[in-house]
Design a protein around this motif. Structure first.
Motif, PDB file in Angstrom:
ATOM      1  N   ALA A   8      -3.003   4.331  -5.322  1.00 29.87           N
ATOM      2  CA  ALA A   8      -2.014   4.828  -4.364  1.00 29.87           C
ATOM      3  C   ALA A   8      -1.358   3.673  -3.620  1.00 29.87           C
ATOM      4  N   PHE A   9      -0.464   2.960  -4.321  1.00 33.53           N
ATOM      5  CA  PHE A   9       0.274   1.844  -3.735  1.00 33.53           C
ATOM      6  C   PHE A   9       1.771   2.181  -3.804  1.00 33.53           C
ATOM      7  N   LEU A  10       2.435   2.179  -2.665  1.00 37.89           N
ATOM      8  CA  LEU A  10       3.817   2.638  -2.589  1.00 37.89           C
ATOM      9  C   LEU A  10       4.714   1.576  -1.961  1.00 37.89           C
ATOM     10  N   ARG A  11       5.990   1.580  -2.373  1.00 36.92           N
ATOM     11  CA  ARG A  11       6.999   0.689  -1.778  1.00 36.92           C
ATOM     12  C   ARG A  11       8.185   1.543  -1.329  1.00 36.92           C
ATOM     13  N   ILE A  12       8.650   1.275  -0.115  1.00 36.36           N
ATOM     14  CA  ILE A  12       9.732   2.045   0.493  1.00 36.36           C
ATOM     15  C   ILE A  12      10.901   1.116   0.802  1.00 36.36           C
ATOM     16  N   ASP A  13      12.111   1.636   0.716  1.00 43.91           N
ATOM     17  CA  ASP A  13      13.322   0.860   0.989  1.00 43.91           C
ATOM     18  C   ASP A  13      13.300   0.344   2.433  1.00 43.91           C
ATOM     19  N   ILE A  49      -1.751   2.891   0.490  1.00 44.78           N
ATOM     20  CA  ILE A  49      -1.239   1.658   1.079  1.00 44.78           C
ATOM     21  C   ILE A  49       0.253   1.589   0.783  1.00 44.78           C
ATOM     22  N   VAL A  50       1.038   1.374   1.834  1.00 40.38           N
ATOM     23  CA  VAL A  50       2.495   1.374   1.717  1.00 40.38           C
ATOM     24  C   VAL A  50       3.036   0.047   2.211  1.00 40.38           C
ATOM     25  N   SER A  51       4.098  -0.427   1.574  1.00 36.59           N
ATOM     26  CA  SER A  51       4.802  -1.615   2.059  1.00 36.59           C
ATOM     27  C   SER A  51       6.299  -1.400   1.914  1.00 36.59           C
ATOM     28  N   GLY A  52       7.058  -2.210   2.634  1.00 38.39           N
ATOM     29  CA  GLY A  52       8.504  -2.178   2.492  1.00 38.39           C
ATOM     30  C   GLY A  52       8.951  -2.962   1.279  1.00 38.39           C
ATOM     31  N   SER A  53      10.156  -2.706   0.828  1.00 38.98           N
ATOM     32  CA  SER A  53      10.674  -3.381  -0.364  1.00 38.98           C
ATOM     33  C   SER A  53      10.957  -4.856  -0.116  1.00 38.98           C
ATOM     34  N   ASP A  54      10.936  -5.287   1.153  1.00 41.60           N
ATOM     35  CA  ASP A  54      11.185  -6.694   1.467  1.00 41.60           C
ATOM     36  C   ASP A  54       9.903  -7.510   1.531  1.00 41.60           C
ATOM     37  N   ALA A  55       8.751  -6.886   1.253  1.00 35.89           N
ATOM     38  CA  ALA A  55       7.451  -7.565   1.325  1.00 35.89           C
ATOM     39  C   ALA A  55       6.865  -7.729  -0.074  1.00 35.89           C
ATOM     40  N   ALA A 102       4.509  -7.259  -3.256  1.00 31.46           N
ATOM     41  CA  ALA A 102       3.872  -6.052  -3.773  1.00 31.46           C
ATOM     42  C   ALA A 102       2.407  -6.013  -3.363  1.00 31.46           C
ATOM     43  N   VAL A 103       1.947  -4.830  -2.969  1.00 34.19           N
ATOM     44  CA  VAL A 103       0.580  -4.715  -2.453  1.00 34.19           C
ATOM     45  C   VAL A 103      -0.458  -4.441  -3.538  1.00 34.19           C
ATOM     46  N   ARG A 104      -0.054  -3.917  -4.663  1.00 31.28           N
ATOM     47  CA  ARG A 104      -1.025  -3.539  -5.689  1.00 31.28           C
ATOM     48  C   ARG A 104      -1.910  -4.724  -6.090  1.00 31.28           C
ATOM     49  N   SER A 105      -1.303  -5.852  -6.383  1.00 33.02           N
ATOM     50  CA  SER A 105      -2.066  -7.013  -6.842  1.00 33.02           C
ATOM     51  C   SER A 105      -3.005  -7.552  -5.768  1.00 33.02           C
ATOM     52  N   GLN A 106      -2.709  -7.249  -4.517  1.00 31.97           N
ATOM     53  CA  GLN A 106      -3.546  -7.750  -3.428  1.00 31.97           C
ATOM     54  C   GLN A 106      -4.778  -6.878  -3.174  1.00 31.97           C
TER      55      GLN A 106
END
Length: 287
Positions: A255-260, A229-235, A237-241
């Motif tokens: 596997a939780f990732l954040r991208i610029d 699961i990937v999200s942008g840095s402006d959203a 954090a997805v891990r806790s969700q």
């Protein structure tokens, strides 16, 4: 020829360039015709601002939207509004000879208002990775920098081709890209982020959806079982969700990732920097 003569010739050539007429067909299918190269341009989205600087037209910019923060020179330009509302008064005060708008990004009511004021508009669209190269060419021609626009477009296309080849043999790992959480939004198959996932050897689990940014349910995500699961840095954090859902493959491996987001969410030349970050972040899970 004397130095004075050479200088006079250079000034003459520069004047001819500035006086050159412009004729391009924009992304709304409308023909933009200007008697001379625009010298006072207003950009209403951050990626269009970046694209103008990339083709060498940064000095022709006289106004930008509030989110235009790259390159550094863009930060000092007058602000004319944001995605929710533009100021017609500020735009008119800048006396622009060209205004760049993003169909699907800027509000239709704002575009209609600018058109009603008889301002010269260049309508643009951006949904695919290839649109960056195409827009570099279009903006290069519209701003009087066709050579720089073509050069920048070729560099973008070549770099994209290298990335596609690098990850071509990877297993298509299923990925959920979360744009926002309330409502729960993702990207459909026609979005450049979905294409970026394909470049990285991944598979957007919602690639079958036609909308660029569809709203989906939590149950749909769980059913499609993404491994990352990937999200942008402006959203948020997805891990806790998602980490409490033990049946979710991504939760089992963390596997939780954040991208610029400034790179991956803007269809500008920097978009490929975001794709590189995305590919490198996903790579360990797709072996």
């Amino acid at each position: 020829m004397t130095r004075r003569g050479i200088l006079a010739l250079c000034l003459l050539l520069a004047g001819v360039t500035h006086a050159a007429p412009v004729r391009v067909v924009d992304d709304a299918g409308l023909t933009l015709e200007l008697a001379r190269t625009p010298q006072r341009i207003v950009s209403l989205t951050p990626h269009l601002t970046e694209l103008l600087f990339a083709v060498g037209a940064g000095e022709q910019l006289v106004g930008v939207d509030s989110a235009s923060d790259f390159p550094e020179a863009a930060r000092g330009l007058p602000r004319v509004g944001d995605y929710s509302r533009v100021s017609f008064e500020r735009i008119l005060a800048l006396k622009p000879d060209l205004v760049l708008v993003w169909l699907g990004g800027n509000r239709p009511v704002d575009i209609h208002g600018l058109k009603a004021m008889k301002l010269p508009l260049l309508h643009t669209r951006a949904a695919k990775l290839d649109d960056v190269a195409r827009l570099l060419r279009l903006l290069g021609r519209a701003s009087g920098h066709p050579v720089q626009g073509e050069r920048a477009a070729q560099q973008f296309a070549q770099r994209l081709a290298v990335l596609e080849e690098r990850y071509a043999s990877r297993r298509p790992i299923p990925v959920f890209y979360q744009v926002w959480d309330r409502p729960l939004m993702t990207v459909g198959g026609g979005h450049w982020i979905s294409e970026a996932l394909t470049v990285c050897g991944a598979r957007n689990v919602f690639a079958d959806l036609a909308a660029l940014s569809p709203v989906v349910s939590r149950e749909a995500v769980l059913t499609r079982g993404p491994e990352v699961i990937v999200s942008g840095s402006d959203a948020p954090a997805v891990r806790s969700q998602w980490e409490r859902y033990a049946e979710l493959p991504a939760a089992r491996t963390g596997a939780f990732l954040r991208i610029d987001a400034d790179r991956l969410h803007r269809p500008s030349p920097r978009l490929l920097d975001g794709v590189v970050q995305l590919c490198e972040a996903i790579a360990p899970y797709g072996r």
